[in-house]
Enzyme design. Structure first.
Site, PDB file in Angstrom:
ATOM      1  N   ASN A   1       0.876  -1.281  -0.087  1.00 53.08           N
ATOM      2  CA  ASN A   1      -0.043   0.027   0.043  1.00 53.08           C
ATOM      3  C   ASN A   1       0.958   1.434   0.088  1.00 53.08           C
ATOM      4  O   ASN A   1       0.530   2.127  -0.540  1.00 53.08           O
ATOM      5  CB  ASN A   1      -0.781   0.138   1.174  1.00 53.08           C
ATOM      6  CG  ASN A   1      -2.218  -0.851   0.941  1.00 53.08           C
ATOM      7  OD1 ASN A   1      -3.027  -0.471   0.164  1.00 53.08           O
ATOM      8  ND2 ASN A   1      -2.331  -2.114   1.515  1.00 53.08           N
TER       9      ASN A   1
ATOM     10  N   HIS B   1      -8.615  -1.087   5.455  1.00 54.79           N
ATOM     11  CA  HIS B   1      -9.119  -2.532   6.282  1.00 54.79           C
ATOM     12  C   HIS B   1      -9.453  -3.441   5.018  1.00 54.79           C
ATOM     13  O   HIS B   1     -10.152  -2.896   4.034  1.00 54.79           O
ATOM     14  CB  HIS B   1     -10.241  -2.356   7.085  1.00 54.79           C
ATOM     15  CG  HIS B   1     -10.493  -3.691   7.643  1.00 54.79           C
ATOM     16  ND1 HIS B   1      -9.790  -4.313   8.807  1.00 54.79           N
ATOM     17  CD2 HIS B   1     -11.536  -4.566   7.511  1.00 54.79           C
ATOM     18  CE1 HIS B   1     -10.167  -5.567   8.996  1.00 54.79           C
ATOM     19  NE2 HIS B   1     -11.283  -5.642   8.342  1.00 54.79           N
TER      20      HIS B   1
ATOM     21  N   GLU C   1     -11.669   5.735  18.555  1.00 54.65           N
ATOM     22  CA  GLU C   1     -11.015   4.830  19.799  1.00 54.65           C
ATOM     23  C   GLU C   1     -11.364   3.567  19.383  1.00 54.65           C
ATOM     24  O   GLU C   1     -10.865   2.690  20.258  1.00 54.65           O
ATOM     25  CB  GLU C   1     -11.571   5.531  20.686  1.00 54.65           C
ATOM     26  CG  GLU C   1     -10.855   6.665  21.585  1.00 54.65           C
ATOM     27  CD  GLU C   1     -11.231   7.939  20.719  1.00 54.65           C
ATOM     28  OE1 GLU C   1     -11.975   7.940  19.839  1.00 54.65           O
ATOM     29  OE2 GLU C   1     -10.645   8.892  21.144  1.00 54.65           O
ATOM     30  N   GLY C   2     -12.361   2.973  18.487  1.00 53.49           N
ATOM     31  CA  GLY C   2     -12.613   1.613  18.508  1.00 53.49           C
ATOM     32  C   GLY C   2     -11.766   0.936  17.487  1.00 53.49           C
ATOM     33  O   GLY C   2     -10.866   1.514  16.935  1.00 53.49           O
TER      34      GLY C   2
ATOM     35  N   ASP D   1     -11.733  -0.548  13.836  1.00 54.60           N
ATOM     36  CA  ASP D   1     -12.397  -0.509  12.694  1.00 54.60           C
ATOM     37  C   ASP D   1     -13.755   0.356  12.781  1.00 54.60           C
ATOM     38  O   ASP D   1     -14.578  -0.005  11.730  1.00 54.60           O
ATOM     39  CB  ASP D   1     -12.226  -1.815  12.092  1.00 54.60           C
ATOM     40  CG  ASP D   1     -11.195  -2.461  11.867  1.00 54.60           C
ATOM     41  OD1 ASP D   1     -10.363  -1.802  11.384  1.00 54.60           O
ATOM     42  OD2 ASP D   1     -10.920  -3.717  11.963  1.00 54.60           O
TER      43      ASP D   1
HETATM   44  C1  GRF Z   1      -3.194  -4.685   3.915  1.00 56.90           C
HETATM   45  O1  GRF Z   1      -4.139  -5.955   3.603  1.00 56.90           O
HETATM   46  C2  GRF Z   1      -4.189  -3.851   4.418  1.00 56.90           C
HETATM   47  O2  GRF Z   1      -5.552  -3.871   4.200  1.00 56.90           O
HETATM   48  C3  GRF Z   1      -3.930  -4.274   5.946  1.00 56.90           C
HETATM   49  O3  GRF Z   1      -2.561  -4.768   6.068  1.00 56.90           O
HETATM   50  C4  GRF Z   1      -2.179  -5.283   4.876  1.00 56.90           C
HETATM   51  C5  GRF Z   1      -1.023  -4.455   4.565  1.00 56.90           C
HETATM   52  O4  GRF Z   1      -0.422  -4.884   3.395  1.00 56.90           O
HETATM   53  N1  GRF Z   1      -4.365  -3.174   7.081  1.00 56.90           N
HETATM   54  P1  GRF Z   1       0.813  -3.966   2.865  1.00 56.90           P
HETATM   55  O5  GRF Z   1       2.110  -3.826   3.913  1.00 56.90           O
HETATM   56  O6  GRF Z   1       0.491  -2.545   2.375  1.00 56.90           O
HETATM   57  O7  GRF Z   1       1.358  -4.842   1.428  1.00 56.90           O
END
Ligand code: GRF
Length: 211
Positions: free
Chosen positions: A14, A110, A148-149, A151
């Site tokens: 990402n 997420h 604070e939760g 997701d």
């Molecule tokens: C992704 O699947 C993201 O949705 C989750 O952690 C993973 C991270 O993957 N929160 P990367 O490190 O970006 O490859």
């Protein structure tokens, strides 16, 4: 210019999508001030180095207790004067002081359509295992503000992805990354940089760009 910090723990795909979209101009008016990893071996740190982006490791293992780690992490982010913190696969519980200091200025990706398959215990492959066990025909990804939760924060963008017969958790994870995560995370950052994202009564409103 929107100054962002990207917090990572692992592969950093990402992060790579964000870097690539800044470099090709799809994400406008944004600079990565720092990549921070809690894991010194994260491939994400190599990705940052390759693109000459400042990066550092802040690991709980290097501190006597969690409070000290939390303080250094928060102080680092405050010193950087970032406008937005991007959690891109950051496997650390965000301390409440950080959420208070950066209210509606922390976003997370997420890998499901929240409110399905989210909350405590739903991370990594567990999310996709649960989706396949339930037999859903679509899953996807969600970018949301962090509150604070777990997701539970205001949803910014979501994208659905088809579940196919014979999918394994790994195959579904990869499809959701390629078709959803790597698209909606950069898109959300661009919208925030353009000043188009408002939170009203706990819900996100995306305004048209006035160019
Ligand atoms: C992704 O699947 C993201 O949705 C989750 O952690 C993973 C991270 O993957 N929160 P990367 O490190 O970006 O490859």
């Amino acid at each position: 210019m929107l100054r962002i910090a990207v917090l990572v723990s692992g592969g950093g795909t990402n992060l790579q999508a964000i870097i690539d979209r800044i470099e090709d101009g799809t994400i406008r008016n944004t600079e990565i001030a720092m990549v921070i990893s809690n894991n010194k071996n994260a491939k994400a740190l190599e990705r940052a180095a390759k693109h000459h982006i400042p990066a550092q490791c802040i690991s709980p293992k290097d501190f006597e207790n969690r409070d000290m780690f939390n303080k250094v992490l928060l102080d680092t982010l405050l010193d950087l004067k970032v406008d937005l913190i991007v959690l891109a696969g950051f496997m650390v519980v965000i301390p409440p002081e950080m959420i208070r200091s950066f209210r509606n200025r922390i976003i997370n990706i997420h890998p499901s359509l929240i409110p399905s398959f989210c909350g405590t215990g739903y991370y990594g492959l567990h999310v996709h295992e649960a989706a396949l066990a339930r037999g859903v025909k679509v899953s996807g990804a969600t970018v949301h503000f962090v509150d604070e939760g777990t997701d539970t924060g205001p949803i910014i963008l979501q994208k659905a992805v088809e579940v196919k017969t014979g999918d394994t958790p790994e195959v579904l994870q990869r499809r959701i990354m390629e078709e959803a995560e790597w698209k909606i995370m950069p898109k959300a950052i661009d919208l925030i940089a353009a000043g188009c994202v408002k939170v009203v009564d706990g819900h996100v409103i995306i305004e048209e760009e006035t160019a």
